[in-house]
Enzyme design. Structure first.
Site, mmCIF file in Angstrom:
data_model
loop_
_atom_site.group_PDB
_atom_site.id
_atom_site.type_symbol
_atom_site.label_atom_id
_atom_site.label_comp_id
_atom_site.label_asym_id
_atom_site.label_seq_id
_atom_site.Cartn_x
_atom_site.Cartn_y
_atom_site.Cartn_z
ATOM 1 N N TYR A 147 45.316 46.098 46.862
ATOM 2 C CA TYR A 147 45.083 44.678 46.416
ATOM 3 C C TYR A 147 45.953 44.918 44.391
ATOM 4 O O TYR A 147 45.421 45.772 43.918
ATOM 5 C CB TYR A 147 43.880 44.366 46.002
ATOM 6 C CG TYR A 147 43.362 43.591 45.228
ATOM 7 C CD1 TYR A 147 43.373 42.248 46.130
ATOM 8 C CD2 TYR A 147 42.352 43.733 43.909
ATOM 9 C CE1 TYR A 147 43.329 40.856 45.285
ATOM 10 C CE2 TYR A 147 42.290 42.655 43.193
ATOM 11 C CZ TYR A 147 42.323 40.627 43.881
ATOM 12 O OH TYR A 147 41.983 40.004 42.953
ATOM 13 N N ASP A 242 49.238 51.355 40.220
ATOM 14 C CA ASP A 242 48.501 50.114 39.717
ATOM 15 C C ASP A 242 47.016 50.922 39.750
ATOM 16 O O ASP A 242 46.265 51.307 40.851
ATOM 17 C CB ASP A 242 48.241 49.054 41.030
ATOM 18 C CG ASP A 242 47.550 48.068 40.159
ATOM 19 O OD1 ASP A 242 46.605 48.525 39.659
ATOM 20 O OD2 ASP A 242 47.190 47.280 41.438
ATOM 21 N N LYS A 270 40.867 47.011 33.563
ATOM 22 C CA LYS A 270 39.595 47.117 33.676
ATOM 23 C C LYS A 270 38.496 48.419 31.965
ATOM 24 O O LYS A 270 38.104 47.602 31.309
ATOM 25 C CB LYS A 270 38.865 47.658 35.539
ATOM 26 C CG LYS A 270 39.135 46.732 35.612
ATOM 27 C CD LYS A 270 39.134 47.370 37.193
ATOM 28 C CE LYS A 270 39.006 46.343 38.687
ATOM 29 N NZ LYS A 270 38.143 45.684 38.991
HETATM 30 C C1 LIG Z 1 43.825 47.842 41.721
HETATM 31 C C2 LIG Z 1 43.718 46.736 41.101
HETATM 32 N N1 LIG Z 1 45.188 46.317 41.306
HETATM 33 C C3 LIG Z 1 44.965 44.643 39.670
HETATM 34 C C4 LIG Z 1 43.569 43.641 39.977
HETATM 35 C C5 LIG Z 1 43.630 42.901 39.433
HETATM 36 O O1 LIG Z 1 42.923 43.153 38.037
HETATM 37 P P1 LIG Z 1 42.367 41.543 37.341
HETATM 38 O O2 LIG Z 1 40.960 41.087 37.971
HETATM 39 O O3 LIG Z 1 42.232 42.149 36.026
HETATM 40 O O4 LIG Z 1 43.329 40.667 37.409
HETATM 41 C C6 LIG Z 1 42.268 43.969 40.353
HETATM 42 C C7 LIG Z 1 41.331 43.726 40.565
HETATM 43 O O5 LIG Z 1 40.127 44.394 40.547
HETATM 44 C C8 LIG Z 1 42.114 45.790 41.230
HETATM 45 O O6 LIG Z 1 41.514 46.330 41.788
#
Ligand SMILES: Cc1ncc(COP(=O)(O)O)c(C=O)c1O
Length: 441
Positions: A147, A242, A270
């Site tokens: 994700y 990521d 986060k």
């Molecule tokens: C691994 C990862 N990348 C990207 C995101 C996206 O971040 P945001 O919710 O701040 O757009 C998340 C959100 O949970 C995530 O867990």
């Protein structure tokens, strides 16, 4: 304080009705708890949240991860309060954001410069733009079940109901242009041989491999991340970690420090924003140069802007959070709490006789209802999701709240919280239907 078994108050019932009237599904995103345990948050403090009926929950959602110090941590509150008096946002370079950029570069091994965004989704979106600019190729490879936020390139095979043969992508949402499917290749996590085959076939059109180094709940198998590093280097493809979840969580230097592999580009979010909207793309000066407005007109310029980019409130909250995490023993404490929870939960699962196992790292994990090894999306899908949802619901009834398939651990979860949580888990497991049996060892 009401306990979790206290019935929902009329005020909270009315608020839930109002939420359903004005918010699609009565929710803010894709997560939804069963109707009988849904609640409206009133406040949070430390490891607990409280609902409008006055019920208390030990919180393992932690706002989907940013609140590694728990709710309303005094250091974060004080920093934000002070900054509020000096203005909330400028759309201009400011001292807190420079300090945060410097701190991210000190912590994150691949970072020499950072570009701030408001969300993790934007960070991964722009990281891919950096990779395409550098390689002058369009396609990206991501992993099934990974994700990376809600943008069109990320919403491919992150949770496919009917997965296709690799490397074909399945869109996770309606409304995504059909053409995007052809730009995203999908590989199974923890399967280097398949990755190598896809990269070799598509090397001349592939800009990047993007991966959650720790995918959702699933740790990388030994050799997987070093193998990805080696394959991407060999074929001249950029490796993007990521680290929106793992950054400053697995270790201060994130997955790069914890697993010992350094990518070309990383995204953090986060924790870095201390509970406020902030994320960042991080890479070498060379890769980041196209963001410099002086590149406008060169053909390499990456246009990226956001009203709240570099927001000073988020910066001071992030800096205050990172300061606490740099204190001696912080990571030992978080990992220690997580290990106790994982071990306790694993033992309870074993005793329950249900086919279930704890999957994850001490900072993020959950109980998955299968006794087959979980190494990728398809094996994770073998977990009984109905049992998983019922387990989550039964925990909420007992004053413990978590995401479906995720428990985040904070620095402020206490030994008492661990004890209460494990008791709630034991009681919840007892009421789950016992249809399936664990395979004999
Ligand atoms: C691994 C990862 N990348 C990207 C995101 C996206 O971040 P945001 O919710 O701040 O757009 C998340 C959100 O949970 C995530 O867990």
């Amino acid at each position: 304080m009401a306990d979790a078994m206290t019935p929902r108050s009329p005020d909270e019932t009315r608020l839930l009705e109002r939420a359903r009237e004005r918010l699609p599904g009565g929710v803010l995103g894709t997560s939804r708890y069963a109707d009988d345990v849904g609640f409206v948050v009133k406040s949070g403090r430390g490891s607990k949240i409280y609902d409008v009926s006055g019920r208390q929950y030990i919180d393992y959602v932690l706002a989907s991860g940013p609140l590694i110090l728990g709710h309303a941590h005094p250091a974060v509150v004080a920093a934000v309060r002070e900054q509020l008096e000096a203005g909330t946002t400028y759309f201009m370079v400011n001292e807190p954001i420079i300090e945060l950029a410097e701190e991210i570069c000190r912590a994150v091994p691949c970072a020499e410069q950072v570009r701030f965004t408001s969300t993790g989704s934007e960070a991964t979106f722009f990281a891919l733009r950096v990779a395409r600019t550098s390689r002058r190729r369009d396609k990206v490879l991501k992993f099934e079940g990974g994700y990376h936020g809600a943008h069109d390139y990320a919403m491919m095979s992150s949770a496919p109901r009917s997965p296709k043969a690799f490397p074909a992508a399945v869109p996770d949402s309606s409304g995504i242009p059909r053409a995007i499917e052809d730009e995203v290749l999908i590989a199974p996590y923890n399967d280097l041989a398949t990755v190598e085959g896809i990269v070799a076939t598509h090397a001349d059109e592939l800009a990047a491999v993007i991966v959650e180094p720790f995918q959702r709940l699933i740790p990388p198998q030994p050799g997987f991340l070093p193998g990805l590093r080696e394959i991407t280097r060999r074929y001249g493809v950029l490796l993007v970690f990521d680290e929106v979840v793992t950054g400053f969580r697995l270790a201060y230097g994130g997955a790069q420090q914890y697993y010992g592999v350094v990518p070309d580009i990383a995204c953090v979010g986060k924790i870095a924003g201390g509970g406020f909207p902030l994320a960042a793309v991080c890479a070498s000066e060379e890769l980041m140069r196209p963001f410099d407005p002086q590149q406008d007109g060169t053909g390499d310029f990456i246009s990226q802007s956001g009203t709240l980019n570099g927001n000073p409130i988020a910066a001071v909250a992030g800096l205050a959070t990172l300061r606490e995490l740099r204190k001696p023993g912080a990571y030992e404490t978080i990992h220690g709490t997580g290990k106790r929870l994982m071990a306790g939960l694993g033992e309870l699962a074993q005793r329950s006789g249900l086919p279930a196992q704890v999957v994850g790292e001490p900072v993020v994990f959950d109980l998955i209802f299968t006794d087959e090894p979980v190494t990728d999306f398809r094996s994770l899908q073998k977990g009984d999701s109905t049992l998983g949802r019922t387990f989550t619901t039964e925990l909420i009834k007992r004053g413990v709240v978590k995401n479906s398939q995720k428990m985040y651990v904070s620095l402020v979860h206490s030994a008492d919280d661990v004890g209460v949580t494990l008791q709630a888990c034991e009681d919840a497991l007892k009421v789950l239907p016992k249809g399936k049996k664990r395979r004999p060892a």
